[in-house]
Design a protein around this motif. Structure first.
Motif, PDB file in Angstrom:
ATOM      1  N   MET A   1     -28.362  96.970  55.669  1.00 40.96           N
ATOM      2  CA  MET A   1     -29.115  95.908  56.146  1.00 40.96           C
ATOM      3  C   MET A   1     -28.303  94.398  55.730  1.00 40.96           C
ATOM      4  N   PRO A   2     -28.379  93.688  56.647  1.00 40.73           N
ATOM      5  CA  PRO A   2     -27.729  92.325  56.686  1.00 40.73           C
ATOM      6  C   PRO A   2     -28.164  91.524  55.577  1.00 40.73           C
ATOM      7  N   ILE A   3     -27.190  90.899  54.964  1.00 43.44           N
ATOM      8  CA  ILE A   3     -27.598  89.882  53.804  1.00 43.44           C
ATOM      9  C   ILE A   3     -26.535  88.689  54.316  1.00 43.44           C
ATOM     10  N   TYR A   4     -27.031  87.393  53.865  1.00 39.50           N
ATOM     11  CA  TYR A   4     -26.436  86.104  54.398  1.00 39.50           C
ATOM     12  C   TYR A   4     -25.969  85.445  53.025  1.00 39.50           C
ATOM     13  N   PHE A   5     -24.646  85.391  53.039  1.00 39.35           N
ATOM     14  CA  PHE A   5     -23.973  84.255  52.138  1.00 39.35           C
ATOM     15  C   PHE A   5     -24.237  82.796  52.528  1.00 39.35           C
ATOM     16  N   GLN A   6     -24.874  81.955  51.779  1.00 40.42           N
ATOM     17  CA  GLN A   6     -25.379  80.622  52.204  1.00 40.42           C
ATOM     18  C   GLN A   6     -24.595  79.747  51.464  1.00 40.42           C
ATOM     19  N   GLN A   7     -24.045  78.655  52.304  1.00 33.41           N
ATOM     20  CA  GLN A   7     -23.431  77.576  51.424  1.00 33.41           C
ATOM     21  C   GLN A   7     -23.951  76.643  51.854  1.00 33.41           C
ATOM     22  N   LEU A   8     -24.447  75.450  51.012  1.00 32.93           N
ATOM     23  CA  LEU A   8     -25.104  74.265  51.522  1.00 32.93           C
ATOM     24  C   LEU A   8     -24.028  73.197  51.779  1.00 32.93           C
ATOM     25  N   VAL A   9     -24.172  72.581  52.787  1.00 33.84           N
ATOM     26  CA  VAL A   9     -23.229  71.517  53.349  1.00 33.84           C
ATOM     27  C   VAL A   9     -23.682  70.303  53.364  1.00 33.84           C
ATOM     28  N   GLN A  10     -23.100  69.371  52.788  1.00 34.10           N
ATOM     29  CA  GLN A  10     -23.783  67.841  52.744  1.00 34.10           C
ATOM     30  C   GLN A  10     -23.316  67.411  54.057  1.00 34.10           C
ATOM     31  N   GLY A  11     -24.250  66.679  54.588  1.00 36.29           N
ATOM     32  CA  GLY A  11     -23.778  65.793  55.963  1.00 36.29           C
ATOM     33  C   GLY A  11     -22.752  64.801  55.599  1.00 36.29           C
ATOM     34  N   LYS A  12     -22.031  64.724  56.772  1.00 36.47           N
ATOM     35  CA  LYS A  12     -20.793  63.860  56.917  1.00 36.47           C
ATOM     36  C   LYS A  12     -21.466  62.130  57.190  1.00 36.47           C
ATOM     37  N   TYR A  13     -20.686  61.251  56.425  1.00 36.53           N
ATOM     38  CA  TYR A  13     -20.850  59.934  56.722  1.00 36.53           C
ATOM     39  C   TYR A  13     -20.646  59.482  58.169  1.00 36.53           C
ATOM     40  N   ASP A  14     -21.434  58.960  59.009  1.00 36.86           N
ATOM     41  CA  ASP A  14     -21.122  58.353  60.167  1.00 36.86           C
ATOM     42  C   ASP A  14     -20.950  56.689  60.238  1.00 36.86           C
ATOM     43  N   VAL A  15     -19.516  56.596  60.170  1.00 39.94           N
ATOM     44  CA  VAL A  15     -19.349  54.922  60.391  1.00 39.94           C
ATOM     45  C   VAL A  15     -20.023  54.078  61.168  1.00 39.94           C
ATOM     46  N   LYS A  16     -20.294  54.770  62.304  1.00 36.98           N
ATOM     47  CA  LYS A  16     -20.925  53.920  63.414  1.00 36.98           C
ATOM     48  C   LYS A  16     -22.259  53.089  63.024  1.00 36.98           C
TER      49      LYS A  16
END
Length: 99
Positions: A1-16
């Motif tokens: 059965m498939p399982i999914y290792f999840q990593q929470l990734v914070q959004g990057k800062y957009d200088v513009k």
């Protein structure tokens, strides 16, 4: 059965724009043997019986960083992990959704 290792990734800062991009979840799929956690194992890990606890075994070891594991549509935290010579096992408990 498939399982999914999840990593929470914070959004990057957009200088513009001066804003941060939305946070997102990165998933890595592995096949696992998934079963209900045995009563003896629950007593060792939790000190008692816990509803919704699963045990997952994967071949080889998972060496990447991760925050949680998804099995089907449910999200689990890792309460205990054990590396054996050729596989790794995880004792999981379901994350309760708020509201």
């Amino acid at each position: 059965m498939p399982i999914y290792f999840q990593q929470l990734v914070q959004g990057k800062y957009d200088v513009k724009t001066g804003d941060y991009a939305d946070d997102y979840v990165s998933e890595t799929m592995r096949y696992a043997s998934v079963m209900d956690t045995r009563t003896e194992t629950m007593r060792l890990v939790y000190g008692g019986i816990r509803q919704g606890s699963l045990t997952a075994h994967i071949q080889n070891h998972y060496a990447e960083d991760f925050d949680r594991i998804r099995v089907g549509e449910k999200i689990y935290t890792v309460d205990f992990s054990r590396k054996l010579r050729t596989k790794q096992s995880f004792v999981l408990s379901e994350v309760q959704k708020n509201g």
